[in-house]
Design a protein around this motif. Structure first.
Motif, PDB file in Angstrom:
ATOM      1  N   GLU A 142       0.629  36.282 -54.073  1.00 29.28           N
ATOM      2  CA  GLU A 142       0.960  34.719 -54.629  1.00 29.28           C
ATOM      3  C   GLU A 142       1.728  33.990 -53.382  1.00 29.28           C
ATOM      4  O   GLU A 142       1.356  32.844 -53.009  1.00 29.28           O
ATOM      5  N   TYR A 143       2.868  34.622 -52.831  1.00 30.15           N
ATOM      6  CA  TYR A 143       3.606  33.983 -51.811  1.00 30.15           C
ATOM      7  C   TYR A 143       2.752  33.774 -50.584  1.00 30.15           C
ATOM      8  O   TYR A 143       2.927  32.697 -50.043  1.00 30.15           O
ATOM      9  N   VAL A 144       2.020  34.688 -50.274  1.00 30.37           N
ATOM     10  CA  VAL A 144       1.041  34.293 -49.025  1.00 30.37           C
ATOM     11  C   VAL A 144       0.209  33.260 -49.162  1.00 30.37           C
ATOM     12  O   VAL A 144      -0.072  32.380 -48.297  1.00 30.37           O
ATOM     13  N   ASP A 145      -0.453  33.157 -50.385  1.00 29.89           N
ATOM     14  CA  ASP A 145      -1.525  32.140 -50.898  1.00 29.89           C
ATOM     15  C   ASP A 145      -0.623  30.856 -50.810  1.00 29.89           C
ATOM     16  O   ASP A 145      -0.866  29.871 -50.008  1.00 29.89           O
ATOM     17  N   LEU A 146       0.586  30.713 -50.935  1.00 30.85           N
ATOM     18  CA  LEU A 146       1.464  29.582 -50.942  1.00 30.85           C
ATOM     19  C   LEU A 146       1.804  29.281 -49.587  1.00 30.85           C
ATOM     20  O   LEU A 146       1.801  27.957 -49.003  1.00 30.85           O
ATOM     21  N   LEU A 147       2.156  30.220 -48.907  1.00 25.91           N
ATOM     22  CA  LEU A 147       2.681  30.178 -47.595  1.00 25.91           C
ATOM     23  C   LEU A 147       1.707  29.585 -46.558  1.00 25.91           C
ATOM     24  O   LEU A 147       1.701  28.548 -45.848  1.00 25.91           O
ATOM     25  N   ILE A 148       0.488  30.090 -46.782  1.00 22.64           N
ATOM     26  CA  ILE A 148      -0.757  29.448 -46.052  1.00 22.64           C
ATOM     27  C   ILE A 148      -1.201  27.981 -46.237  1.00 22.64           C
ATOM     28  O   ILE A 148      -1.348  27.137 -45.250  1.00 22.64           O
ATOM     29  N   ARG A 149      -0.960  27.674 -47.597  1.00 25.42           N
ATOM     30  CA  ARG A 149      -1.224  26.232 -47.982  1.00 25.42           C
ATOM     31  C   ARG A 149      -0.125  25.337 -47.177  1.00 25.42           C
ATOM     32  O   ARG A 149      -0.303  24.313 -46.775  1.00 25.42           O
ATOM     33  N   GLU A 150       1.156  25.901 -47.260  1.00 24.92           N
ATOM     34  CA  GLU A 150       2.083  25.025 -46.432  1.00 24.92           C
ATOM     35  C   GLU A 150       1.826  24.973 -45.103  1.00 24.92           C
ATOM     36  O   GLU A 150       2.286  24.179 -44.296  1.00 24.92           O
ATOM     37  N   LEU A 151       1.227  26.283 -44.528  1.00 17.61           N
ATOM     38  CA  LEU A 151       1.178  26.175 -42.997  1.00 17.61           C
ATOM     39  C   LEU A 151      -0.162  25.096 -42.641  1.00 17.61           C
ATOM     40  O   LEU A 151       0.171  24.481 -41.519  1.00 17.61           O
ATOM     41  N   GLN A 152      -1.031  24.949 -43.400  1.00 18.90           N
ATOM     42  CA  GLN A 152      -1.998  24.067 -43.353  1.00 18.90           C
ATOM     43  C   GLN A 152      -1.419  22.704 -43.389  1.00 18.90           C
ATOM     44  O   GLN A 152      -1.839  22.004 -42.581  1.00 18.90           O
ATOM     45  N   SER A 153      -0.535  22.340 -44.301  1.00 15.34           N
ATOM     46  CA  SER A 153       0.201  21.179 -44.203  1.00 15.34           C
ATOM     47  C   SER A 153       1.008  20.926 -42.880  1.00 15.34           C
ATOM     48  O   SER A 153       1.180  19.931 -42.116  1.00 15.34           O
ATOM     49  N   ARG A 154       1.655  22.045 -42.337  1.00  8.71           N
ATOM     50  CA  ARG A 154       2.399  21.711 -41.223  1.00  8.71           C
ATOM     51  C   ARG A 154       1.370  21.600 -39.924  1.00  8.71           C
ATOM     52  O   ARG A 154       1.641  20.984 -39.025  1.00  8.71           O
ATOM     53  N   GLY A 155       0.227  22.138 -39.960  1.00  8.94           N
ATOM     54  CA  GLY A 155      -0.798  21.940 -39.026  1.00  8.94           C
ATOM     55  C   GLY A 155      -1.346  20.442 -39.174  1.00  8.94           C
ATOM     56  O   GLY A 155      -1.525  19.755 -38.079  1.00  8.94           O
ATOM     57  N   GLU A 156      -1.417  19.710 -40.365  1.00  4.99           N
ATOM     58  CA  GLU A 156      -1.584  18.381 -40.176  1.00  4.99           C
ATOM     59  C   GLU A 156      -0.565  17.468 -39.658  1.00  4.99           C
ATOM     60  O   GLU A 156      -0.819  16.683 -38.806  1.00  4.99           O
ATOM     61  N   ALA A 157       0.555  17.987 -39.746  1.00  5.09           N
ATOM     62  CA  ALA A 157       1.719  17.298 -39.206  1.00  5.09           C
ATOM     63  C   ALA A 157       1.751  17.415 -37.406  1.00  5.09           C
ATOM     64  O   ALA A 157       1.953  16.533 -36.966  1.00  5.09           O
ATOM     65  N   VAL A 158       1.256  18.757 -37.237  1.00  2.00           N
ATOM     66  CA  VAL A 158       1.022  18.793 -35.787  1.00  2.00           C
ATOM     67  C   VAL A 158       0.016  17.754 -35.037  1.00  2.00           C
ATOM     68  O   VAL A 158       0.315  17.090 -34.057  1.00  2.00           O
ATOM     69  N   ARG A 159      -1.036  17.781 -35.902  1.00  3.47           N
ATOM     70  CA  ARG A 159      -1.873  17.043 -35.222  1.00  3.47           C
ATOM     71  C   ARG A 159      -1.981  15.585 -35.411  1.00  3.47           C
ATOM     72  O   ARG A 159      -1.887  14.691 -34.525  1.00  3.47           O
ATOM     73  N   GLU A 160      -1.171  14.946 -36.642  1.00  2.00           N
ATOM     74  CA  GLU A 160      -0.824  13.582 -36.687  1.00  2.00           C
ATOM     75  C   GLU A 160       0.415  13.142 -35.898  1.00  2.00           C
ATOM     76  O   GLU A 160       0.271  11.926 -35.184  1.00  2.00           O
ATOM     77  N   ARG A 161       1.110  14.107 -35.459  1.00  7.85           N
ATOM     78  CA  ARG A 161       2.352  13.530 -34.791  1.00  7.85           C
ATOM     79  C   ARG A 161       2.133  13.731 -33.121  1.00  7.85           C
ATOM     80  O   ARG A 161       2.859  13.627 -32.430  1.00  7.85           O
ATOM     81  N   GLY A 162       1.034  14.608 -32.882  1.00  5.92           N
ATOM     82  CA  GLY A 162       0.770  14.970 -31.696  1.00  5.92           C
ATOM     83  C   GLY A 162       1.778  16.044 -31.099  1.00  5.92           C
ATOM     84  O   GLY A 162       2.182  16.115 -29.839  1.00  5.92           O
ATOM     85  N   PHE A 163       2.474  16.937 -31.962  1.00  3.29           N
ATOM     86  CA  PHE A 163       3.258  17.851 -31.659  1.00  3.29           C
ATOM     87  C   PHE A 163       2.590  18.914 -30.718  1.00  3.29           C
ATOM     88  O   PHE A 163       1.502  19.383 -30.873  1.00  3.29           O
ATOM     89  N   ILE A 164       3.611  19.354 -29.849  1.00  2.75           N
ATOM     90  CA  ILE A 164       3.107  20.772 -28.962  1.00  2.75           C
ATOM     91  C   ILE A 164       3.929  21.924 -29.290  1.00  2.75           C
ATOM     92  O   ILE A 164       5.171  21.686 -28.862  1.00  2.75           O
ATOM     93  N   PRO A 165       3.571  22.742 -29.902  1.00  2.00           N
ATOM     94  CA  PRO A 165       4.471  24.178 -30.235  1.00  2.00           C
ATOM     95  C   PRO A 165       4.999  24.613 -29.023  1.00  2.00           C
ATOM     96  O   PRO A 165       4.018  25.239 -27.844  1.00  2.00           O
ATOM     97  N   GLU A 166       6.073  24.505 -28.866  1.00  2.00           N
ATOM     98  CA  GLU A 166       6.800  25.323 -27.690  1.00  2.00           C
ATOM     99  C   GLU A 166       7.024  26.830 -27.969  1.00  2.00           C
ATOM    100  O   GLU A 166       6.914  27.552 -27.073  1.00  2.00           O
ATOM    101  N   ALA A 167       7.172  27.124 -29.210  1.00  2.00           N
ATOM    102  CA  ALA A 167       7.774  28.485 -29.434  1.00  2.00           C
ATOM    103  C   ALA A 167       7.276  28.666 -31.059  1.00  2.00           C
ATOM    104  O   ALA A 167       7.648  27.644 -31.811  1.00  2.00           O
ATOM    105  N   ILE A 168       7.097  29.845 -31.400  1.00  2.00           N
ATOM    106  CA  ILE A 168       6.647  30.280 -32.733  1.00  2.00           C
ATOM    107  C   ILE A 168       7.286  31.491 -32.832  1.00  2.00           C
ATOM    108  O   ILE A 168       7.320  32.597 -32.061  1.00  2.00           O
ATOM    109  N   TYR A 169       7.994  31.390 -34.206  1.00  7.10           N
ATOM    110  CA  TYR A 169       8.893  32.610 -34.621  1.00  7.10           C
ATOM    111  C   TYR A 169       8.664  32.923 -36.087  1.00  7.10           C
ATOM    112  O   TYR A 169       8.860  32.172 -36.885  1.00  7.10           O
ATOM    113  N   ILE A 170       8.201  34.210 -36.482  1.00  6.34           N
ATOM    114  CA  ILE A 170       7.785  34.704 -37.594  1.00  6.34           C
ATOM    115  C   ILE A 170       9.031  35.643 -37.852  1.00  6.34           C
ATOM    116  O   ILE A 170       9.123  36.747 -37.307  1.00  6.34           O
TER     117      ILE A 170
END
Length: 406
Positions: A142-170
């Motif tokens: 369930e945690y991973v399901d919800l995390l993926i949904r949140e990551l999808q919304s972060r992807g929308e923010a990246v595209r809408e704002r024109g963000f360029i990821p400099e670094a990713i940290y898990i």
């Protein structure tokens, strides 16, 4: 000694200075200032009096914050007033010189942090919010399901704002403790977040070396990660058993060898100075063994006394200068630093060459780059056009996070 209110105004800053000298605020004589006194006058007066009474000085003087590097960079002209020791000022200046070349300058640069609050078990010194995989296995899907949904919304923010990821940290937690299929789901979603700009640095925290099986490390490589963290904390097997790490120094060597066989050319390794039962020589021995492996980054943490940790006893001394001397002589240079309360020393990241500087660590501590956070305990930080910082924090605990996503 009579208990009195120590000072007015600036109670918070004064109390932190007094505690740094080893006293509780209400166990010292009263300090009285005019209510219009400025903060610098109040803090330096209290510091000078405490130094006179105790015969001690503090490496960072009256500075009590977490992020001294940016503060010193922005206030270098008047920094002598802060009673910071010459050794720490020299260290800060050295770090600042390295950071100038790596801090992202573009306003649309962004960091992505993904929090995975699960570990094989909880270490005795740890106060991070992490759930044992064995105890909370049922939460993971369930945690991973919800995390993926949140990551999808972060992807929308990246595209809408024109963000360029400099670094990713898990991070977490220990992301590599999750079942392989759940890890793969997360890494796949991160690849989709910004297909054309996956970040010049992509780190996965594989802190517990016993989780780095052949299958896991193969998955990390296929997922696009180019930097991993393998964290011994100590290379002393007795210490590892005492603090509940659940692995041996042999597991560290095996995990490191597997990472190199998969052509990971950027590896970080963490050590903790001041662990129970370890003096300066024991810490130096662990540090020497890690240096022999020649990882690109070595991060030295100073053990901090934390109320929520199982181990809450006395912490070791300040081994900051010892670590610095050993690592410098081995060809490593400091590139980022942060401080924690109730800790004898500093937390410093070292690099073997400037090409392998930890971009995420530098930019996160500098607070000058946008951050998109997803998962437990993650923080999102957006810098507005006016320069103000808007922050949003996810719940710290898995149950609270899951509830918040509905």
């Amino acid at each position: 000694m009579k208990k009195v209110l120590p000072v007015y105004p600036y109670h918070y800053h004064v109390e932190r200075i007094i505690r740094a000298f080893g006293f509780e605020p209400y166990d010292v004589p009263v300090f009285v200032f005019d209510e219009n006194a400025d903060k610098l006058t109040v803090c330096t007066s209290v510091y000078d009096r405490m130094a006179e009474v105790t015969g001690k000085t503090l490496p960072w003087g009256i500075f009590t914050g977490v992020r001294p590097i940016r503060f010193i960079r922005e206030n270098r002209g008047q920094i002598e007033d802060f009673r910071i020791s010459p050794a720490r000022l020299a260290l800060a200046d050295e770090i600042i010189d390295f950071q100038r070349a790596v801090l992202p300058a573009a306003k649309n640069a962004v960091l992505l942090y993904v929090g995975i609050p699960f570990c094989p078990g909880r270490c005795a010194y740890c106060s991070f919010v992490s759930e044992s995989v064995k105890k909370s296995y049922r939460l993971i899907p369930e945690y991973v399901d919800l995390l993926i949904r949140e990551l999808q919304s972060r992807g929308e923010a990246v595209r809408e704002r024109g963000f360029i990821p400099e670094a990713i940290y898990i991070g977490g937690g220990t992301p590599t403790s999750l079942p392989l299929d759940q890890q793969e789901r997360i890494y796949r979603q991160i690849r989709e977040l910004s297909p054309n700009h996956r970040g010049r640095e992509y780190t996965i925290e594989a802190g517990r070396p016993e989780t780095l099986t052949h299958e896991v490390i193969d998955l990390l490589k296929r997922s696009g990660a180019n930097r991993i963290s393998i964290n011994p904390q100590s290379m002393n097997d007795k210490t590892l058993e005492l603090i509940g790490r659940g692995h041996s120094s042999g597991d560290v060597y095996s995990a490191y060898e597997r990472a190199r066989r998969q052509d990971f050319d950027s590896v970080n390794m963490d050590l903790i100075a001041g662990l129970p039962g370890e003096d300066e020589s024991a810490f130096a021995d662990s540090l020497s063994k890690v240096i022999e492996l020649a990882p690109e980054n070595i991060t030295v943490h100073s053990l901090a006394k934390k109320r929520s940790a199982v181990f809450a006893g006395e912490i070791g001394g300040d081994f900051t200068e010892t670590a610095y001397k050993i690592l410098k002589s081995a060809g490593y240079s400091p590139y980022y630093l942060y401080r924690m309360s109730n800790s004898a020393g500093d937390n410093i990241g070292y690099m073997r060459n400037a090409e392998k500087i930890g971009i995420y660590n530098v930019a996160m501590m500098d607070e000058s780059v946008n951050v998109l956070g997803a998962g437990c305990g993650a923080a999102t930080r957006i810098i507005t056009d006016s320069g103000k910082i808007q922050k949003h924090y996810n719940p710290k605990y898995p149950y609270e996070y899951i509830k918040s996503q509905y």
